[in-house]
Design a protein around this motif. Structure first.
Motif, PDB file in Angstrom:
ATOM      1  N   VAL A  25       0.869  -1.177   0.000  1.00  0.00           N
ATOM      2  CA  VAL A  25       0.000   0.000   0.000  1.00  0.00           C
ATOM      3  C   VAL A  25       0.906   1.227   0.000  1.00  0.00           C
ATOM      4  O   VAL A  25       1.481   1.574   1.026  1.00  0.00           O
ATOM      5  CB  VAL A  25      -0.933   0.030   1.223  1.00  0.00           C
ATOM      6  N   VAL A  31      -6.025   1.937  -1.351  1.00  0.00           N
ATOM      7  CA  VAL A  31      -6.039   0.585  -1.900  1.00  0.00           C
ATOM      8  C   VAL A  31      -7.240  -0.161  -1.326  1.00  0.00           C
ATOM      9  O   VAL A  31      -7.462  -0.170  -0.108  1.00  0.00           O
ATOM     10  CB  VAL A  31      -4.738  -0.166  -1.566  1.00  0.00           C
ATOM     11  N   LEU A  33      -9.128  -3.489  -0.362  1.00  0.00           N
ATOM     12  CA  LEU A  33      -8.979  -4.918  -0.052  1.00  0.00           C
ATOM     13  C   LEU A  33     -10.331  -5.554  -0.340  1.00  0.00           C
ATOM     14  O   LEU A  33     -11.301  -5.345   0.395  1.00  0.00           O
ATOM     15  CB  LEU A  33      -8.570  -5.102   1.407  1.00  0.00           C
ATOM     16  N   LYS A  41     -10.762 -10.648   4.651  1.00  0.00           N
ATOM     17  CA  LYS A  41     -10.408  -9.227   4.704  1.00  0.00           C
ATOM     18  C   LYS A  41     -10.134  -8.768   6.138  1.00  0.00           C
ATOM     19  O   LYS A  41      -9.093  -8.171   6.422  1.00  0.00           O
ATOM     20  CB  LYS A  41     -11.527  -8.375   4.096  1.00  0.00           C
ATOM     21  N   ILE A  45      -6.632  -7.510   8.088  1.00  0.00           N
ATOM     22  CA  ILE A  45      -6.490  -6.250   8.822  1.00  0.00           C
ATOM     23  C   ILE A  45      -6.122  -6.509  10.274  1.00  0.00           C
ATOM     24  O   ILE A  45      -5.296  -5.785  10.857  1.00  0.00           O
ATOM     25  CB  ILE A  45      -7.774  -5.413   8.704  1.00  0.00           C
ATOM     26  N   LEU A 156      -6.204   2.290   8.353  1.00  0.00           N
ATOM     27  CA  LEU A 156      -6.897   1.055   8.003  1.00  0.00           C
ATOM     28  C   LEU A 156      -8.385   1.253   8.243  1.00  0.00           C
ATOM     29  O   LEU A 156      -8.805   1.697   9.311  1.00  0.00           O
ATOM     30  CB  LEU A 156      -6.376  -0.107   8.858  1.00  0.00           C
ATOM     31  N   LEU A 187      -5.648   1.604   3.486  1.00  0.00           N
ATOM     32  CA  LEU A 187      -6.125   0.282   3.080  1.00  0.00           C
ATOM     33  C   LEU A 187      -7.565   0.160   3.557  1.00  0.00           C
ATOM     34  O   LEU A 187      -7.838   0.234   4.753  1.00  0.00           O
ATOM     35  CB  LEU A 187      -5.277  -0.831   3.684  1.00  0.00           C
ATOM     36  N   SER A 189     -10.964  -2.179   3.429  1.00  0.00           N
ATOM     37  CA  SER A 189     -11.607  -3.436   3.056  1.00  0.00           C
ATOM     38  C   SER A 189     -13.084  -3.189   2.827  1.00  0.00           C
ATOM     39  O   SER A 189     -13.728  -2.411   3.550  1.00  0.00           O
ATOM     40  CB  SER A 189     -11.433  -4.482   4.166  1.00  0.00           C
ATOM     41  N   CYS A 200     -11.077   3.834  -5.246  1.00  0.00           N
ATOM     42  CA  CYS A 200      -9.761   3.238  -4.961  1.00  0.00           C
ATOM     43  C   CYS A 200      -8.806   3.419  -6.149  1.00  0.00           C
ATOM     44  O   CYS A 200      -9.210   3.375  -7.308  1.00  0.00           O
ATOM     45  CB  CYS A 200      -9.897   1.750  -4.644  1.00  0.00           C
ATOM     46  N   SER A 214      -3.942  -8.438  -8.009  1.00  0.00           N
ATOM     47  CA  SER A 214      -3.765  -7.106  -7.443  1.00  0.00           C
ATOM     48  C   SER A 214      -3.361  -6.138  -8.547  1.00  0.00           C
ATOM     49  O   SER A 214      -2.823  -6.551  -9.583  1.00  0.00           O
ATOM     50  CB  SER A 214      -2.716  -7.114  -6.334  1.00  0.00           C
TER      51      SER A 214
END
Length: 241
Positions: A25, A31, A33, A41, A45, A156, A187, A189, A200, A214
């Motif tokens: 990331v 990004v 997830l 996911k 995390i 996150l 990041l 999710s 994203c 990815s």
């Protein structure tokens, strides 16, 4: 490069849920997830925030390894969980003050940021409220406000849209864009793939704890031989669901 997850194998107790997960990331990026419920996911995390210990692999943030220096690593991250976690005996104001103490923030600067976020989420007149008075969406907003107070390298965000109304969702996405432009690596999710495709910069796609692909949407379209397909179509075709 901000976050680097290398060959991560992990899960709960002796049960391996994640199977050789690797991705990066970068700073100044959001990004996604990506995966359906149960894809791994939140487990991913939970390893990145240090709640779970990897069985194999490494997690490094701007040269600081979670395994080798957890204290310095955790100072560089903030987290918005899927399910809000608040202290029933603390008011909204006290939650904000607790966050300031935890990150050793300058109170004047932090309150200026907090006041702005509270106004954005329409919580500025609820500083003396306790969590019992908040709806789920309001509790989620409290978690967002607290997570955005410190200046961190990595933010996150776990399934952030659950419980948020359309206005709050828009406000959150605008703030995430601000954080990204300020240099933060984010990041996020989510299984809301239409929104993920819109906001994203790139994606990490997992299913049943394994990496599928990815890259940017264009990368994923090329890797899956599905030119012009949506993120949702690519994911569902890759998983044959």
């Amino acid at each position: 490069m901000a976050l680097e997850v290398n060959n991560l194998v992990g899960g709960y107790s002796s049960i391996s849920v994640l199977k050789d997960i690797s991705f990066k990331v970068p700073s100044n990026s959001l990004v996604g997830l990506i995966g359906l419920n149960g894809a791994g996911k939140s487990t991913t995390i939970n390893h990145i925030i240090g709640l779970l210990k990897p069985m194999k692999g490494s997690i490094v943030l701007n040269g600081v390894s979670l395994q080798e220096d957890a204290g310095s690593y955790k100072e560089k991250i903030a987290y918005i969980p899927e399910i809000p976690v608040l202290y029933e005996e603390l008011t909204l104001k006290e939650h904000i003050e607790l966050t300031m103490m935890a990150y050793q923030l300058d109170k004047k600067v932090a309150w200026e940021k907090a006041d702005r976020y509270l106004k954005i989420f329409r919580l500025d007149n609820k500083l003396d409220w306790f969590p019992i008075n908040f709806s789920k969406g309001m509790k989620q907003k409290v978690m967002i406000v607290c997570a955005l107070l410190p200046d961190v390298d990595l933010l996150l965000v776990d399934e952030p849209f659950l419980g948020l109304d359309p206005l709050a969702t828009r406000d959150l996405l605008n703030l995430l864009d601000e954080e990204k432009r300020a240099g933060t690596a984010i990041l996020m999710s989510t299984h809301v793939l239409t929104t993920a495709q819109e906001v994203c910069d790139s994606f990490v796609m997992i299913d049943e704890g394994q990496m599928l692909a990815s890259g940017t949407l264009s990368d994923l379209q090329a890797q899956s031989n599905q030119p012009k397909s949506s993120l949702s179509d690519i994911y569902l075709n890759m998983t044959d669901k």
